[in-house]
Design an enzyme around this catalytic site. Sequence first.
Site, PDB file in Angstrom:
ATOM      1  N   LYS A   1       0.841  -1.208   0.000  1.00 47.62           N
ATOM      2  CA  LYS A   1       0.000   0.000   0.000  1.00 47.62           C
ATOM      3  C   LYS A   1       0.873   1.253   0.000  1.00 47.62           C
ATOM      4  O   LYS A   1       0.619   2.202  -0.748  1.00 47.62           O
ATOM      5  CB  LYS A   1      -0.929   0.007   1.212  1.00 47.62           C
ATOM      6  CG  LYS A   1      -1.423   1.420   1.446  1.00 47.62           C
ATOM      7  CD  LYS A   1      -2.576   1.680   2.300  1.00 47.62           C
ATOM      8  CE  LYS A   1      -2.754   3.208   2.326  1.00 47.62           C
ATOM      9  NZ  LYS A   1      -3.953   3.670   2.946  1.00 47.62           N
TER      10      LYS A   1
ATOM     11  N   HIS B   1       2.255  -8.675  -1.630  1.00 50.30           N
ATOM     12  CA  HIS B   1       2.008  -7.258  -1.372  1.00 50.30           C
ATOM     13  C   HIS B   1       0.646  -6.884  -1.945  1.00 50.30           C
ATOM     14  O   HIS B   1       0.437  -6.963  -3.152  1.00 50.30           O
ATOM     15  CB  HIS B   1       3.121  -6.395  -1.973  1.00 50.30           C
ATOM     16  CG  HIS B   1       4.456  -6.641  -1.331  1.00 50.30           C
ATOM     17  ND1 HIS B   1       5.598  -5.988  -1.689  1.00 50.30           N
ATOM     18  CD2 HIS B   1       4.814  -7.466  -0.316  1.00 50.30           C
ATOM     19  CE1 HIS B   1       6.608  -6.402  -0.928  1.00 50.30           C
ATOM     20  NE2 HIS B   1       6.146  -7.312  -0.101  1.00 50.30           N
ATOM     21  N   THR B   2      -0.265  -6.485  -1.074  1.00 49.81           N
ATOM     22  CA  THR B   2      -1.617  -6.149  -1.517  1.00 49.81           C
ATOM     23  C   THR B   2      -1.694  -4.671  -1.848  1.00 49.81           C
ATOM     24  O   THR B   2      -1.256  -3.830  -1.061  1.00 49.81           O
ATOM     25  CB  THR B   2      -2.642  -6.465  -0.409  1.00 49.81           C
ATOM     26  OG1 THR B   2      -2.369  -7.768   0.082  1.00 49.81           O
ATOM     27  CG2 THR B   2      -4.068  -6.381  -0.918  1.00 49.81           C
TER      28      THR B   2
ATOM     29  N   GLN C   1       9.242  -8.896   3.027  1.00 50.56           N
ATOM     30  CA  GLN C   1       9.362  -9.470   4.380  1.00 50.56           C
ATOM     31  C   GLN C   1       9.509  -8.345   5.409  1.00 50.56           C
ATOM     32  O   GLN C   1       9.121  -7.220   5.133  1.00 50.56           O
ATOM     33  CB  GLN C   1      10.531 -10.457   4.472  1.00 50.56           C
ATOM     34  CG  GLN C   1      10.321 -11.773   3.735  1.00 50.56           C
ATOM     35  CD  GLN C   1      10.533 -11.687   2.251  1.00 50.56           C
ATOM     36  OE1 GLN C   1      11.574 -11.257   1.785  1.00 50.56           O
ATOM     37  NE2 GLN C   1       9.549 -12.106   1.475  1.00 50.56           N
TER      38      GLN C   1
ATOM     39  N   ARG D   1      -2.723 -15.442  10.304  1.00 48.66           N
ATOM     40  CA  ARG D   1      -1.577 -14.767  10.917  1.00 48.66           C
ATOM     41  C   ARG D   1      -1.777 -14.714  12.427  1.00 48.66           C
ATOM     42  O   ARG D   1      -2.896 -14.504  12.902  1.00 48.66           O
ATOM     43  CB  ARG D   1      -1.442 -13.345  10.368  1.00 48.66           C
ATOM     44  CG  ARG D   1      -1.083 -13.296   8.887  1.00 48.66           C
ATOM     45  CD  ARG D   1      -1.033 -11.850   8.383  1.00 48.66           C
ATOM     46  NE  ARG D   1      -0.767 -11.773   6.946  1.00 48.66           N
ATOM     47  CZ  ARG D   1      -1.250 -10.817   6.152  1.00 48.66           C
ATOM     48  NH1 ARG D   1      -2.024  -9.863   6.631  1.00 48.66           N
ATOM     49  NH2 ARG D   1      -0.952 -10.820   4.873  1.00 48.66           N
TER      50      ARG D   1
ATOM     51  N   LEU E   1      -4.329   1.404  11.523  1.00 52.17           N
ATOM     52  CA  LEU E   1      -4.794   2.000  12.782  1.00 52.17           C
ATOM     53  C   LEU E   1      -6.281   1.715  12.976  1.00 52.17           C
ATOM     54  O   LEU E   1      -6.746   1.452  14.085  1.00 52.17           O
ATOM     55  CB  LEU E   1      -4.544   3.518  12.751  1.00 52.17           C
ATOM     56  CG  LEU E   1      -4.799   4.217  14.084  1.00 52.17           C
ATOM     57  CD1 LEU E   1      -3.718   3.863  15.099  1.00 52.17           C
ATOM     58  CD2 LEU E   1      -4.888   5.721  13.920  1.00 52.17           C
TER      59      LEU E   1
ATOM     60  N   GLY F   1      -6.954   2.473   6.205  1.00 55.44           N
ATOM     61  CA  GLY F   1      -7.726   1.592   5.329  1.00 55.44           C
ATOM     62  C   GLY F   1      -6.825   1.128   4.203  1.00 55.44           C
ATOM     63  O   GLY F   1      -5.752   1.690   3.983  1.00 55.44           O
TER      64      GLY F   1
HETATM   65  P1  GDP Z   1       2.790  -6.243   2.717  1.00 53.73           P
HETATM   66  O1  GDP Z   1       3.266  -7.633   2.486  1.00 53.73           O
HETATM   67  O2  GDP Z   1       3.628  -5.501   3.703  1.00 53.73           O
HETATM   68  O3  GDP Z   1       2.595  -5.450   1.456  1.00 53.73           O
HETATM   69  O4  GDP Z   1       1.352  -6.383   3.396  1.00 53.73           O
HETATM   70  P2  GDP Z   1       0.180  -7.413   2.960  1.00 53.73           P
HETATM   71  O5  GDP Z   1      -0.424  -6.941   1.690  1.00 53.73           O
HETATM   72  O6  GDP Z   1       0.635  -8.810   3.027  1.00 53.73           O
HETATM   73  O7  GDP Z   1      -0.817  -7.245   4.180  1.00 53.73           O
HETATM   74  C1  GDP Z   1      -1.337  -6.001   4.525  1.00 53.73           C
HETATM   75  C2  GDP Z   1      -2.871  -6.065   4.422  1.00 53.73           C
HETATM   76  O8  GDP Z   1      -3.390  -4.918   5.058  1.00 53.73           O
HETATM   77  C3  GDP Z   1      -3.393  -6.042   3.019  1.00 53.73           C
HETATM   78  O9  GDP Z   1      -4.567  -6.803   2.972  1.00 53.73           O
HETATM   79  C4  GDP Z   1      -3.718  -4.559   2.794  1.00 53.73           C
HETATM   80  O10 GDP Z   1      -4.726  -4.358   1.820  1.00 53.73           O
HETATM   81  C5  GDP Z   1      -4.191  -4.172   4.152  1.00 53.73           C
HETATM   82  N1  GDP Z   1      -3.990  -2.782   4.557  1.00 53.73           N
HETATM   83  C6  GDP Z   1      -2.920  -1.977   4.338  1.00 53.73           C
HETATM   84  N2  GDP Z   1      -3.062  -0.819   5.041  1.00 53.73           N
HETATM   85  C7  GDP Z   1      -4.226  -0.930   5.708  1.00 53.73           C
HETATM   86  C8  GDP Z   1      -4.910  -0.076   6.632  1.00 53.73           C
HETATM   87  O11 GDP Z   1      -4.461   0.993   6.997  1.00 53.73           O
HETATM   88  N3  GDP Z   1      -6.098  -0.543   7.137  1.00 53.73           N
HETATM   89  C9  GDP Z   1      -6.620  -1.728   6.785  1.00 53.73           C
HETATM   90  N4  GDP Z   1      -7.770  -2.094   7.346  1.00 53.73           N
HETATM   91  N5  GDP Z   1      -5.990  -2.561   5.938  1.00 53.73           N
HETATM   92  C10 GDP Z   1      -4.814  -2.163   5.409  1.00 53.73           C
HETATM   93  P1  IMO Z   2       5.819  -9.838   2.745  1.00 53.61           P
HETATM   94  O1  IMO Z   2       6.773  -9.208   1.744  1.00 53.61           O
HETATM   95  C1  IMO Z   2       5.254 -12.456   6.174  1.00 53.61           C
HETATM   96  C2  IMO Z   2       7.932 -15.905   6.538  1.00 53.61           C
HETATM   97  C3  IMO Z   2       7.302 -17.266   6.352  1.00 53.61           C
HETATM   98  C4  IMO Z   2       8.157 -18.085   7.295  1.00 53.61           C
HETATM   99  C5  IMO Z   2       9.542 -17.462   7.114  1.00 53.61           C
HETATM  100  C6  IMO Z   2      10.442 -18.236   6.161  1.00 53.61           C
HETATM  101  O2  IMO Z   2       4.481 -10.111   2.181  1.00 53.61           O
HETATM  102  O3  IMO Z   2       5.809  -9.060   4.009  1.00 53.61           O
HETATM  103  P2  IMO Z   2      10.450 -18.424   3.505  1.00 53.61           P
HETATM  104  O4  IMO Z   2       9.409 -18.949   2.556  1.00 53.61           O
HETATM  105  O5  IMO Z   2      10.840 -17.010   3.282  1.00 53.61           O
HETATM  106  O6  IMO Z   2      11.649 -19.335   3.626  1.00 53.61           O
HETATM  107  O7  IMO Z   2       9.743 -18.511   4.957  1.00 53.61           O
HETATM  108  O8  IMO Z   2       9.326 -16.145   6.612  1.00 53.61           O
HETATM  109  N1  IMO Z   2       7.703 -14.963   5.421  1.00 53.61           N
HETATM  110  C7  IMO Z   2       6.836 -13.934   5.467  1.00 53.61           C
HETATM  111  N2  IMO Z   2       5.969 -13.560   6.431  1.00 53.61           N
HETATM  112  N3  IMO Z   2       5.355 -11.720   5.049  1.00 53.61           N
HETATM  113  C8  IMO Z   2       6.237 -12.064   4.084  1.00 53.61           C
HETATM  114  O9  IMO Z   2       6.470 -11.291   3.000  1.00 53.61           O
HETATM  115  C9  IMO Z   2       7.001 -13.236   4.258  1.00 53.61           C
HETATM  116  N4  IMO Z   2       7.936 -13.874   3.514  1.00 53.61           N
HETATM  117  C10 IMO Z   2       8.367 -14.920   4.245  1.00 53.61           C
HETATM  118  O10 IMO Z   2       5.956 -17.277   6.723  1.00 53.61           O
HETATM  119  O11 IMO Z   2       7.762 -17.867   8.622  1.00 53.61           O
HETATM  120 MG    MG Z   3       2.566  -9.599   2.600  1.00 51.94          MG
END
Ligand code: GDP
Ligand code: IMO
Ligand code: MG
Length: 427
Positions: free
Chosen positions: A18, A41-42, A223, A304, A331, A414
Amino acid sequence: MPVIAIIGAQWGDEGKGKVVDLLAERARVVVRFSGGDNAGHTVVNPYGEFRLHLIPSGIFYPQVVCIIGNGVVVNPKVLIDEMAQLNQRGIDTSRLFISDRANLIMPYHVLLDGLEEELRGGKALGTTRKGIGPAFADKTARLGIRVGDLLDKEALVERLRFILDYKNVILTKVYGVSPLSLDEIYSQYCQYGERLAPHIRETTIMLEEALAKDELVILEGAQGTLLDPDFGTYPYTTSSSPLAGGGCLGAGLGPTGISRVLGVFKAYCTRVGSGPLPTELKDETGNLIRERAHEYGTTTGRPRRCGWFDAVAARFSTRINGFTGAAITRLDVLDTLPRLKICVGYKLDGKTIDYFPGNVASLERCQPVYEELPGWQSPTSDIRDYEQLPIDAQQYVARLEELISCPVNIISVGAEREQTIHKMPIF
Ligand code: GDP
Ligand code: IMO
Ligand code: MG
């Protein structure tokens, strides 16, 4: 214009996608520098909701060049599928480039990731089973095959023959599974090479060009800091460095090149996979956060683990990354809670400590010392100005800011791009 690194400050999934999508509006280049398709990454923007595993989150802007850096391990099938999915939804991927130095994830890496996890039994790491660990191990062991190798079919078959002979001994003699076929892998990877050839480059030159023109470059972390193989909860970590320092190596940039480091923190903590999470809530509050926030893995769908904000871990993260600022995401998830806790220290073997232990056994014995704050119990998702936040929400953010020891630039309320409060300018 600066180079800004956007870094996961906790255990991953902090909302880096985001934040990158938001800030890329002003950027010329966005580079993914570590990990592989273990990342998820969403991004939620006017084009829809996307889950990106390899492609940088800047792909939605026509002026942004997206780079998969040398520090990433690339599963070409996943990448080609991800490009096709974006194209089907009208997103152009012609500005996507992959470093010729990035290592490839091969079929035996994915297979071995699963086999190694099975063998670990009760001590399994809970990896994403995408082949990440075995691919980085081969890179270090100098047994890797690189993206650039796809462009020379004769050299590729020689290299693959040499490595596959060795891998097949391990597969058959150690794990007792069938060997993999050289012909099948070779013909598959030749096809991948043909598809990806127009995108394979010496990408550090592209970075240099952008910097020479003073254009904004974003390094997109994957990560989180506490999954770093050196500073995270080893061995329950990933296999490449998600730190800002990893950004230099994984993108091809000297340390003096990075001028801003933005740490992305969730307003609470989550972790997916095994390993210590000192503030984990195994109760109703933990379940409530998980369900309210849909805290299920973007890559694997696993629930999670959720817990209170850990300021000991956060301060450590600030220190080893050199954060110049922070983004606090999600938040809004805390909107309904009557009371909030923040971990400000650990009790370890009867003593109170304020540092993050390097040893997992110690960390597992740490009991969080909490500070309690009142919740605000009103919706924040539609708020865009810091002063409009309920006073208790402002106080919660101010306390986090004080504890993590760096200014908060962005508060996210959000998933959508505009659900953002710009508390203090980054640049
Ligand atoms: P990333 O791996 O760090 O990019 O994060 P992820 O995409 O795996 O997980 C973050 C989740 O939180 C996703 O579903 C996003 O759409 C959502 N998200 C990001 N910022 C916010 C926020 O401020 N509020 C809410 N409710 N959701 C959020
Ligand atoms: P983003 O970029 C959360 C975690 C796995 C596991 C550990 C090792 O979306 O934040 P791996 O497959 O890397 O050898 O797994 O690391 N892990 C993550 N957890 N977000 C991630 O990426 C992750 N990438 C790996 O769940 O505990
Ligand atoms: Mg992620």
